[in-house]
Write an enzyme that holds these catalytic residues in place. Structure first.
Site, PDB file in Angstrom:
ATOM      1  N   HIS A 381       0.806  -1.234   0.000  1.00  0.00           N
ATOM      2  CA  HIS A 381       0.000   0.000   0.000  1.00  0.00           C
ATOM      3  C   HIS A 381       0.832   1.274   0.000  1.00  0.00           C
ATOM      4  O   HIS A 381       0.302   2.347   0.298  1.00  0.00           O
ATOM      5  CB  HIS A 381      -0.915   0.055   1.223  1.00  0.00           C
ATOM      6  CG  HIS A 381      -1.957  -1.015   1.264  1.00  0.00           C
ATOM      7  ND1 HIS A 381      -3.237  -0.831   0.804  1.00  0.00           N
ATOM      8  CD2 HIS A 381      -1.903  -2.285   1.700  1.00  0.00           C
ATOM      9  CE1 HIS A 381      -3.930  -1.944   0.974  1.00  0.00           C
ATOM     10  NE2 HIS A 381      -3.136  -2.848   1.530  1.00  0.00           N
ATOM     11  N   LYS A 573      -8.658  13.629   4.860  1.00  0.00           N
ATOM     12  CA  LYS A 573      -7.768  12.480   4.792  1.00  0.00           C
ATOM     13  C   LYS A 573      -6.764  12.623   5.932  1.00  0.00           C
ATOM     14  O   LYS A 573      -6.704  13.687   6.574  1.00  0.00           O
ATOM     15  CB  LYS A 573      -7.031  12.421   3.453  1.00  0.00           C
ATOM     16  CG  LYS A 573      -6.361  13.757   3.064  1.00  0.00           C
ATOM     17  CD  LYS A 573      -5.661  13.677   1.708  1.00  0.00           C
ATOM     18  CE  LYS A 573      -6.598  13.833   0.524  1.00  0.00           C
ATOM     19  NZ  LYS A 573      -6.580  12.714  -0.391  1.00  0.00           N
ATOM     20  N   ARG A 574      -5.983  11.586   6.222  1.00  0.00           N
ATOM     21  CA  ARG A 574      -4.950  11.729   7.240  1.00  0.00           C
ATOM     22  C   ARG A 574      -4.028  12.896   6.873  1.00  0.00           C
ATOM     23  O   ARG A 574      -3.821  13.185   5.691  1.00  0.00           O
ATOM     24  CB  ARG A 574      -4.148  10.425   7.351  1.00  0.00           C
ATOM     25  CG  ARG A 574      -4.898   9.321   8.045  1.00  0.00           C
ATOM     26  CD  ARG A 574      -5.215   9.666   9.473  1.00  0.00           C
ATOM     27  NE  ARG A 574      -4.005   9.658  10.257  1.00  0.00           N
ATOM     28  CZ  ARG A 574      -3.721   8.776  11.216  1.00  0.00           C
ATOM     29  NH1 ARG A 574      -4.593   7.836  11.529  1.00  0.00           N
ATOM     30  NH2 ARG A 574      -2.595   8.852  11.886  1.00  0.00           N
ATOM     31  N   LYS A 579       0.650  14.405   1.321  1.00  0.00           N
ATOM     32  CA  LYS A 579      -0.707  14.696   0.843  1.00  0.00           C
ATOM     33  C   LYS A 579      -0.916  16.190   0.596  1.00  0.00           C
ATOM     34  O   LYS A 579      -1.913  16.605   0.026  1.00  0.00           O
ATOM     35  CB  LYS A 579      -1.736  14.167   1.843  1.00  0.00           C
ATOM     36  CG  LYS A 579      -1.716  12.638   1.972  1.00  0.00           C
ATOM     37  CD  LYS A 579      -2.720  12.156   3.016  1.00  0.00           C
ATOM     38  CE  LYS A 579      -2.616  10.674   3.343  1.00  0.00           C
ATOM     39  NZ  LYS A 579      -3.319   9.806   2.373  1.00  0.00           N
ATOM     40  N   THR A 681      -8.680   6.452  -1.754  1.00  0.00           N
ATOM     41  CA  THR A 681     -10.012   5.876  -1.911  1.00  0.00           C
ATOM     42  C   THR A 681     -11.066   6.949  -1.636  1.00  0.00           C
ATOM     43  O   THR A 681     -12.182   6.868  -2.157  1.00  0.00           O
ATOM     44  CB  THR A 681     -10.221   4.666  -0.965  1.00  0.00           C
ATOM     45  OG1 THR A 681      -9.684   4.994   0.321  1.00  0.00           O
ATOM     46  CG2 THR A 681      -9.536   3.429  -1.495  1.00  0.00           C
ATOM     47  N   LYS A 685     -14.906   8.147  -3.398  1.00  0.00           N
ATOM     48  CA  LYS A 685     -16.162   8.440  -2.690  1.00  0.00           C
ATOM     49  C   LYS A 685     -16.699   9.822  -3.093  1.00  0.00           C
ATOM     50  O   LYS A 685     -17.902  10.003  -3.280  1.00  0.00           O
ATOM     51  CB  LYS A 685     -15.938   8.371  -1.171  1.00  0.00           C
ATOM     52  CG  LYS A 685     -15.495   6.978  -0.704  1.00  0.00           C
ATOM     53  CD  LYS A 685     -14.918   6.983   0.706  1.00  0.00           C
ATOM     54  CE  LYS A 685     -14.157   5.686   0.964  1.00  0.00           C
ATOM     55  NZ  LYS A 685     -13.381   5.707   2.230  1.00  0.00           N
TER      56      LYS A 685
HETATM   57  C1  26Q Z   1       2.968  -0.081  10.636  1.00  0.00           C
HETATM   58  C2  26Q Z   1       3.802  -0.527  11.658  1.00  0.00           C
HETATM   59  C3  26Q Z   1       3.657  -0.024  12.948  1.00  0.00           C
HETATM   60  C4  26Q Z   1       2.657   0.895  13.225  1.00  0.00           C
HETATM   61  C5  26Q Z   1       1.817   1.331  12.207  1.00  0.00           C
HETATM   62  C6  26Q Z   1       1.984   0.856  10.908  1.00  0.00           C
HETATM   63  C7  26Q Z   1       1.079   1.330   9.829  1.00  0.00           C
HETATM   64  C8  26Q Z   1      -0.279   1.478  10.057  1.00  0.00           C
HETATM   65  C9  26Q Z   1      -1.124   1.921   9.050  1.00  0.00           C
HETATM   66  C10 26Q Z   1       1.562   1.630   8.569  1.00  0.00           C
HETATM   67  C11 26Q Z   1       0.706   2.071   7.567  1.00  0.00           C
HETATM   68  C12 26Q Z   1      -0.652   2.216   7.797  1.00  0.00           C
HETATM   69  C13 26Q Z   1      -1.626   2.661   6.804  1.00  0.00           C
HETATM   70  C14 26Q Z   1      -1.379   2.836   5.532  1.00  0.00           C
HETATM   71  C15 26Q Z   1      -2.417   3.288   4.602  1.00  0.00           C
HETATM   72  O1  26Q Z   1      -3.529   3.575   5.003  1.00  0.00           O
HETATM   73  N1  26Q Z   1      -2.121   3.365   3.305  1.00  0.00           N
HETATM   74  C16 26Q Z   1      -3.112   3.769   2.336  1.00  0.00           C
HETATM   75  O2  26Q Z   1      -3.768   2.614   1.849  1.00  0.00           O
HETATM   76  C17 26Q Z   1      -4.863   2.956   1.008  1.00  0.00           C
HETATM   77  C18 26Q Z   1      -5.564   1.675   0.627  1.00  0.00           C
HETATM   78  O3  26Q Z   1      -4.806   0.949  -0.283  1.00  0.00           O
HETATM   79  C19 26Q Z   1      -4.395   3.728  -0.191  1.00  0.00           C
HETATM   80  O4  26Q Z   1      -5.520   4.133  -0.923  1.00  0.00           O
HETATM   81  C20 26Q Z   1      -3.578   4.949   0.235  1.00  0.00           C
HETATM   82  O5  26Q Z   1      -3.025   5.573  -0.896  1.00  0.00           O
HETATM   83  C21 26Q Z   1      -2.480   4.520   1.188  1.00  0.00           C
HETATM   84  O6  26Q Z   1      -1.789   5.660   1.676  1.00  0.00           O
END
Ligand code: 26Q
Length: 859
Positions: A381, A573-574, A579, A681, A685
């Site tokens: 991702h 978004k986050r 971004k 995503t 929406k």
């Molecule tokens: C990993 C290790 C330790 C703590 C936290 C994490 C962690 C948690 C969440 C690393 C990444 C995330 C989230 C990533 C994320 O949301 N990525 C998004 O995924 C979407 C679905 O595929 C995409 O549409 C976005 O572009 C992408 O940023």
């Protein structure tokens, strides 16, 4: 009032069985029965009467009433999945952002209307009850919400599937905005009881942690490794039903809660060491205590590794148990299960499945490895190199000693292969190795995922191409046939039907039925309607209704009054530097400067709406939130502006807030630096709800633009290739600052303390970052962005043509239904087939028919 279930012997049952007659209060669908069932739960389950009941009690009673009506389908579905031959897709994810359940269950069951009437007859407003549910925020953002959309589509497509994850006691923090700053409050989503889950303690699973390994020989003289853990925790499953839209499928989301193992506790307890017994219990329970609030930047904490191993081990043991209940051995495990790894977070599962097959079930290594590779598939991702998960070897050794040995063995065998294929290529070996040797020795989870899977996919076309060219390039050269693109999608049930019932009604009315909810490719049939004035008026009226509702919400939650006739320009978004929320703030300051220079300038009134959480430890992201609010504070009250620009920061953006926001947007901001956003995503929406996009050629924006037509999309900015070239040539942000006066003015104002007079140094880190590094090329894209926004304003002046563009956006989003995405995963990656669920004893024309539930007598 209630129909108590009565036990009665049944001749139809086996001699050891009895049957229970469940009367229609549990299943009946008439208004009268629904009301009675609702009152029954209130009294007998919650011990409340209408005098003592709170709104939350009403919500809970109604939820149980609705859940009852899911249970036959749920049980039937689970029964069907036990049949050998029905391959089950297991979606392993550290996050599931499900959103509220009540409204979704009602529409999937087709019960929205009768329940609404039943509540009305009881003097209650269904919409108010739906709002009481706490959003189960068991995820950070895109990745977690994608998992939830996928579960919805899997159930709707009748694919046997399970979601496996963690039942965090505290989900994503609740965000408040105080004095312009983000403040985090713990999310106590379980404070109210959760009627949507069923605990299945009898299916608990023990998980090992710490300790050491020993080599032994078993009875047959076979060499075996035994893991002697220093502690164990118990994983207790909590099941939530995942109903398909208007079908009989109800899949399961199984989330694990960590509890102390009893024996372990008793040792200390019996020795009289009560403090120790209590603190050990707390330590064990910590594992599922809280979601890490990081998004796209991993946190390498010991507890996080324990979380990952905990839920993955429990899930794999659960699958093996299910498998062995109907098969003599595990030789065909890969034919019964397809396991999808949602990013690298569950990737330790590759080594854990090897451990279970080899150590615990006595399988030979080579056979186990073949099964592993055939079972797992990995979704990446991210393209941000800093977001790739790496764990220190030292940590693995301490927490998961046996798993580390297995990772080494996997790596050893893999590198032996590579050495045969590419003799002497040391550099390649070093890059492909699971173990990173330079710096702190660490485990590269993406490498483990690639090696252990038969399929690897990106989440949008550009993302997959960039993975092949850069991040996973060596693996692509090794195994090009393993690579797939699976462009993300979102569920039209939540993101159109639930969020925008007004728009849904228009579609169903014009198409004559609601088949489009199963098949968005029916929507383009409505395209000729763009020339029908009445249709366009109706379209605009719906948008206006949604904007007014959001304006009211904004007033109630921020105190800011906004004009619902202004252009609603939304970025939710986050918060992350890539971004580029900061770029949007720079545009606001640019418009402000134009008005200050010429208070009578003709401008299209705009409301800039922001929402999103920053990781609590992400300093720059939190400063960007503060700046946004500081700019808002100045602009919103400046008499020269005369309300023509408003800036709003919506606190605590969430799935349910998204449901209010997307339908109310005129303009969707998708302005990440090209090559950085894997897919996005939210962009889908917005488009589905008729917002136009101002965006870069990044992630799924590219495909959205292809689908809706370039004339219906406001494109700007460098391409991913140009971004790479610009950086390679030695990017100098100061050149843009020196040559662009409007840009210079904006940056100087941020620098000067104009937006924080009391604390003039406050925003200097932002300015310094922009002028010295500008990692995400805001300055390079600034002018193109401002120009694109001017085109937006110009276009908005012509409401007739804007409405046409809006309609065409919404009608051309079929590709972005998660049904399409899931159908592709099923045929190309999982080899999974639909299993329609028959309810033989369920006649939809006679929903009140009593159900016979066999009761097995204990021996
Ligand atoms: C990993 C290790 C330790 C703590 C936290 C994490 C962690 C948690 C969440 C690393 C990444 C995330 C989230 C990533 C994320 O949301 N990525 C998004 O995924 C979407 C679905 O595929 C995409 O549409 C976005 O572009 C992408 O940023």
């Amino acid at each position: 009032m209630t129909n108590a279930a009565s036990l009665e012997p049944s001749s139809a049952m086996s001699s050891s069985g009895a049957s229970i007659r469940v009367e229609d209060d549990r299943t009946g669908l008439s208004i009268e029965t629904l009301r009675r069932a609702f009152a029954d739960h209130l009294f007998f389950l919650l011990g409340k009467t209408d005098r003592s009941a709170t709104a939350a009690d009403y919500y809970t009673s109604l939820s149980y009433t609705v859940r009852d009506r899911l249970l036959r389908r749920w049980m039937k579905t689970q029964e069907a999945y036990r049949n050998p031959g029905n391959k089950v897709v297991c979606y392993l994810s550290a996050e599931f952002l499900m959103g509220r359940h009540l409204g979704n269950s009602l529409i999937n069951l087709g019960l929205h209307k009768p329940v609404q009437e039943a509540m009305e007859a009881s003097g209650l407003e269904l919409d108010d009850l739906i709002e009481i549910e706490r959003d189960p925020g068991l995820g950070n953002g895109g990745l977690g919400r994608l998992a939830a959309c996928f579960l919805d589509s899997l159930a709707t497509l009748q694919i046997p599937a399970m979601g496996y994850g963690i039942r965090y006691e505290f989900g994503i923090f609740h965000q408040m905005i105080q004095n312009g700053w983000q403040v985090e409050i713990p999310d106590q989503w379980l404070k109210l009881q959760n009627p949507w889950e069923i605990m299945r303690r009898e299916e608990s699973i023990e998980i090992k942690l710490g300790g050491h390994t020993e080599s032994q020989h078993d009875e047959k003289g076979q060499h075996r490794v035994v893991w002697i853990p220093s502690r164990t925790v118990v994983a207790v499953p909590y099941d939530t039903p995942v109903p398909g839209y208007r079908n009989n499928t109800v899949n399961t989301l199984r989330l694990w809660k960590a509890e102390a193992s009893n024996e372990f506790n008793f040792d200390a307890f019996n020795a009289g060491n009560y403090d120790r017994a209590v603190s050990d219990k707390l330590t064990s329970e910590n594992i599922s205590k809280v979601l890490y609030p990081n998004d796209n930047t991993p946190q390498g904490r010991e507890l996080r590794l324990e979380q990952q191993y905990f839920f993955v081990s429990a899930s794999l043991q659960d699958m093996i148990r299910r498998h062995l209940a109907v098969h003599p051995n595990l030789d065909n495990f890969h034919e019964q299960f397809a396991i999808q790894l949602n990013d690298t977070h569950p990737t330790v599962g590759v080594a854990e499945l090897m451990r279970l097959l080899v150590d615990e079930h006595g399988m030979y290594w080579d056979q186990a490895w073949t099964i592993c590779q055939k079972t797992f598939a990995y979704t990446n991702h991210t393209l941000l190199p800093e977001a790739l998960e790496r764990w220190p070897v030292e940590l693995f050794e301490r927490v998961l000693p046996r798993i580390l040995e297995i990772v080494y063995e996997i790596n050893h065998q893999f590198l032996e292969q590579v050495a045969k294929w590419y003799p002497g290529d040391e550099g390649l070996m070093r890059r492909l190795s699971i173990i990173q040797e330079d710096g702190e020795k660490s485990i590269r989870m993406a490498n483990l995922a690639c090696i252990g899977s038969h399929a690897i996919n990106g989440v949008a076309a550009l993302h997959t191409e960039l993975l092949k060219q850069s991040t996973l390039r060596d693996f692509y050269q090794l195994w090009p046939e393993k690579f797939f693109n699976k462009t993300n999608g979102v569920t039209p049930r939540r993101w159109i039907l639930l969020s925008n019932p007004e728009l849904s009604e228009l579609y169903s009315e014009k198409l004559g039925n609601d088949d489009w909810l199963h098949d968005l490719s029916l929507l383009p049939q409505l395209e000729p309607q763009v020339n029908d004035g009445a249709f366009c008026d109706r379209w605009r009226a719906i948008k206006q209704t949604k904007k007014q509702a959001l304006a009211e919400y904004i007033l109630n939650h921020t105190g800011i009054e906004v004009d619902s006739n202004s252009l609603f320009d939304v970025q939710v978004k986050r918060i992350h530097e890539y971004k580029r929320q900061l770029l949007a703030v720079m545009e606001i300051i640019t418009l402000y400067n134009r008005l200050k220079a010429n208070p009578n300038a003709e401008i299209v009134p705009r409301t800039f709406i922001f929402g999103g959480k920053a990781a609590p430890g992400y300093f720059m992201a939190k400063l960007i939130i503060k700046l946004t609010n500081a700019v808002g504070a100045l602009v919103n009250c400046d008499p020269d502006v005369r309300g023509r620009i408003k800036v709003v920061y919506l606190p605590n953006f969430s799935v349910s807030l998204g449901q209010r926001v997307y339908p109310a947007a005129d303009l969707s901001e998708q302005i990440s630096t090209a090559g950085k956003e894997a897919s996005g995503t939210g962009n889908m929406k917005f488009s589905m709800n008729g917002a136009l996009t101002v965006g870069t050629l990044d992630g799924a924006n590219i495909e959205i633009r292809e689908e809706v037509g370039e004339e219906n999309f406001f494109l700007f900015g460098l391409t991913a290739q140009e971004v790479a070239d610009t950086k390679a040539a030695g990017y100098r942000p100061r050149d843009y600052y020196d040559t662009n006066t409007a840009l210079r003015q904006v940056i100087d104002q941020i620098d000067s303390g104009l937006f924080c007079p009391g604390e003039p140094e406050l925003f200097k880190p932002l300015v310094e970052s922009l002028l010295n590094e500008d990692t995400y090329l805001l300055l390079a894209d600034y002018q193109a962005y401002v120009d694109a926004q001017d085109r937006v304003s110009e276009a908005y002046k012509d409401q007739t043509s804007w409405t046409k563009m809006s309609i065409l956006n919404a009608l051309r989003t079929a590709k972005f239904s998660s049904d399409r995405t899931i159908a592709e995963y099923c045929s190309e990656i999982w080899d999974a087939k639909a299993v329609p669920i028959e309810l033989q004893d369920y006649n939809p024309d006679r929903p009140n028919a009593p159900l016979r539930v066999p009761i097995r007598r204990a021996n």
